[in-house]
Write an enzyme that holds these catalytic residues in place. Structure first.
Site, PDB file in Angstrom:
ATOM      1  N   LYS A   1       0.819  -1.213   0.000  1.00 19.17           N
ATOM      2  CA  LYS A   1       0.000   0.000   0.000  1.00 19.17           C
ATOM      3  C   LYS A   1       0.850   1.260   0.000  1.00 19.17           C
ATOM      4  O   LYS A   1       0.582   2.210  -0.744  1.00 19.17           O
ATOM      5  CB  LYS A   1      -0.952  -0.011   1.206  1.00 19.17           C
ATOM      6  N   SER A   2       1.906   1.277   0.821  1.00 20.25           N
ATOM      7  CA  SER A   2       2.757   2.460   0.896  1.00 20.25           C
ATOM      8  C   SER A   2       3.409   2.756  -0.449  1.00 20.25           C
ATOM      9  O   SER A   2       3.474   3.916  -0.903  1.00 20.25           O
ATOM     10  CB  SER A   2       3.846   2.258   1.958  1.00 20.25           C
TER      11      SER A   2
ATOM     12  N   GLY B   1      -5.081   8.057   5.476  1.00 18.43           N
ATOM     13  CA  GLY B   1      -4.200   9.039   6.105  1.00 18.43           C
ATOM     14  C   GLY B   1      -2.955   9.301   5.279  1.00 18.43           C
ATOM     15  O   GLY B   1      -2.448  10.428   5.242  1.00 18.43           O
TER      16      GLY B   1
ATOM     17  N   GLN C   1       4.970   8.974   7.315  1.00 20.55           N
ATOM     18  CA  GLN C   1       4.061   9.957   6.735  1.00 20.55           C
ATOM     19  C   GLN C   1       4.558  11.376   6.957  1.00 20.55           C
ATOM     20  O   GLN C   1       4.539  12.209   6.041  1.00 20.55           O
ATOM     21  CB  GLN C   1       2.659   9.783   7.317  1.00 20.55           C
TER      22      GLN C   1
ATOM     23  N   ASP D   1       1.916  -1.037  12.043  1.00 20.23           N
ATOM     24  CA  ASP D   1       0.665  -1.524  11.456  1.00 20.23           C
ATOM     25  C   ASP D   1       0.413  -2.992  11.756  1.00 20.23           C
ATOM     26  O   ASP D   1      -0.712  -3.478  11.604  1.00 20.23           O
ATOM     27  CB  ASP D   1       0.681  -1.319   9.936  1.00 20.23           C
TER      28      ASP D   1
ATOM     29  N   LYS E   1      -4.884   5.770  14.778  1.00 26.80           N
ATOM     30  CA  LYS E   1      -5.036   5.101  13.485  1.00 26.80           C
ATOM     31  C   LYS E   1      -6.516   5.140  13.086  1.00 26.80           C
ATOM     32  O   LYS E   1      -7.279   5.974  13.568  1.00 26.80           O
ATOM     33  CB  LYS E   1      -4.509   3.667  13.577  1.00 26.80           C
TER      34      LYS E   1
ATOM     35  N   ARG F   1      -6.483   1.563  18.176  1.00 23.21           N
ATOM     36  CA  ARG F   1      -6.244   0.125  18.052  1.00 23.21           C
ATOM     37  C   ARG F   1      -5.881  -0.533  19.380  1.00 23.21           C
ATOM     38  O   ARG F   1      -6.039  -1.745  19.520  1.00 23.21           O
ATOM     39  CB  ARG F   1      -5.165  -0.135  16.986  1.00 23.21           C
TER      40      ARG F   1
ATOM     41  N   ARG G   1      -7.369  -3.458   9.751  1.00 26.30           N
ATOM     42  CA  ARG G   1      -6.405  -4.341  10.409  1.00 26.30           C
ATOM     43  C   ARG G   1      -7.011  -5.036  11.626  1.00 26.30           C
ATOM     44  O   ARG G   1      -6.660  -6.177  11.937  1.00 26.30           O
ATOM     45  CB  ARG G   1      -5.143  -3.567  10.769  1.00 26.30           C
TER      46      ARG G   1
END
Length: 445
Positions: free
Chosen positions: A34-35, A107, A183, A331, A358, A362, A404
């Site tokens: 994804k990144s 995000g 990020q 993550d 997140k 979480r 997640r």
């Protein structure tokens, strides 16, 4: 039995472990990272010429990135995992959009994009996201951008979206980041591409380095000092379109690494997984816990190290998870909490306050839902304490609309006695659209 009920307003995934054969067997592939998918779409849009992307993640988050940059003039072909073609418009040439840019639940899209938008003079942008994203903190990127001269307004003095940005000629700074966050680092680096000087970011610990690698591949002048956790980018470089192959996302592989470790009689190969050393904290912690994981067919793809991961079931033992490893597995902590609940001894997860901001809190989510399943878990300000070895029992649990959390609870259900029902399971599609079909396929062989 693994069944997804879609007739309810929120999808319910039901897993009855008593009706499942023991063991995860075979070979699987996982979605693209994804990144890296986000960054390929962004840099392809900012580059001159054509960027060709293979293996792109087809989750909702990259779709949000593609939609935002298409709204600012980039030509992006229909998204698919085979080949996506991005015709970039050149650094500094983004068009002022006619409507609000919507980052959805992502995000990464919003925070990285802020650095790009803030550095485009004489253009006005407004950005927002879904309810979850609008509740998440933006000060961590807005504050350093303001130090560079950015004009950004929003709720709570720019701490929450929606945000409005008036593009400016930014100045280079040396930013001492209080958090190790890819990020934050990436946002400032992207803003630094259009300054006259050298923008420097120093972190307390090293965070994932996909931006450094990809920016360099596209032609930016990037320097990295791993000894001081410092990166820098010089403004004025021209970005040129590239061929990008996205490796499998280790954050997605993490669910199967834990599943095959805790489900007896498992022997599973996960193909084409990115093993970038700034992302392999999950592999290091599982190795410390006694997991049986080996690397096969190691190679390099578009500057990123890749391997097939062969995992077999093993007896896990508790460990302490904290410090410098946290930015490299933040993550993966929800699924590591599942591993810890099945391990012998007491696992301490600390230094992970980031989990509270997140898609959900979480820490709260995993403590509450694991407790429902019968685990012995205690909330800590910066993590949790999990006493492993207590048998889990199926019950109704909730995903908190967090992908997640949803997938972690699905893996827990494989070893929980009886039937587990996971509410709002559709959230898994945010980062892993094929997660439930893959889970079903592993038990249909």
């Amino acid at each position: 039995m693994i069944d997804l009920a879609t007739t309810h307003p929120n999808h319910i995934l039901t897993i009855d472990s008593s009706q499942l054969p023991q063991g995860l067997q075979g070979r699987i592939t996982i979605p693209g990272d994804k990144s890296i998918s986000h960054r390929a779409l962004m840099l392809g849009s900012l580059a001159e010429g054509e960027t060709r992307i293979r293996g792109l993640l087809l989750g909702e988050d990259p779709r949000s990135t593609a939609a935002c940059f298409a709204a600012m003039g980039a030509e992006i072909s229909e998204l698919n995992s085979d080949l996506v073609i991005v015709k970039g418009i050149g650094l500094g040439n983004l068009k002022e959009p006619v409507d609000v840019l919507n980052a959805g639940n992502s995000g990464t899209t919003l925070r990285l994009m802020l650095g790009i938008l803030a550095s485009h003079p004489d253009r006005f942008f407004t950005v927002t996201g879904d309810a979850s994203l609008r509740s998440r903190p933006m000060s961590r990127v807005v504050n350093p951008l303001r130090q560079m001269g950015a004009s950004i307004w929003g709720r709570e003095n720019g701490a929450r979206a929606p945000l409005a940005i008036s593009g400016q000629n930014l100045k280079a700074i040396h930013y001492q980041s209080p958090v190790a966050s890819a990020q934050v680092k990436s946002c400032i680096m992207l803003a630094g591409l259009m300054t006259d000087g050298e923008t420097i970011i120093t972190e307390p610990e090293r965070s994932r380095d996909h931006s450094e690698r990809m920016l360099a591949a596209f032609g930016a002048n990037v320097s990295v000092d791993v000894d001081t956790n410092t990166v820098s980018v010089k403004g004025g470089a021209k970005l040129v379109g590239q061929e990008v192959t996205v490796p499998g996302d280790i954050s997605s592989a993490a669910f199967w690494l834990v599943a095959a470790s805790i489900v007896p009689n498992s022997d599973l190969v996960i193909e084409n997984v990115g093993i970038n050393p700034t992302r392999t904290g999950i592999l290091e912690v599982l190795a410390e816990m006694g997991a049986d994981i080996t690397y096969e067919n190691e190679r390099e793809v578009t500057g990123e190290p890749v391997a097939d991961l062969h995992v077999r079931s093993a007896s896990l033992k508790a460990c302490r998870i904290g410090g410098a490893v946290i930015p490299r597995l933040i993550d993966e902590i929800p699924i590591l909490a599942i591993a810890a609940s099945c391990a012998e001894g007491t696992t301490i997860i600390e230094d992970a306050e980031e989990l509270r901001v997140k898609e959900s809190d979480r820490i709260v989510a995993m403590v509450k839902e694991l407790t429902k399943l019968g685990a012995n878990v205690t909330e800590r300000p910066d993590g949790m304490e999990i006493v492993g070895g207590k048998a889990l029992t199926g019950t109704e649990v909730d995903s908190y609309d967090d992908h997640r959390v949803a997938m972690s609870l699905a893996i827990a259900a494989l070893v929980a006695k009886g039937k587990t029902s996971i509410n709002r399971a559709e959230s898994a599609a945010i980062s892993y659209p094929s997660f439930i079909p893959t889970l079903q396929s592993l038990y249909s062989k």
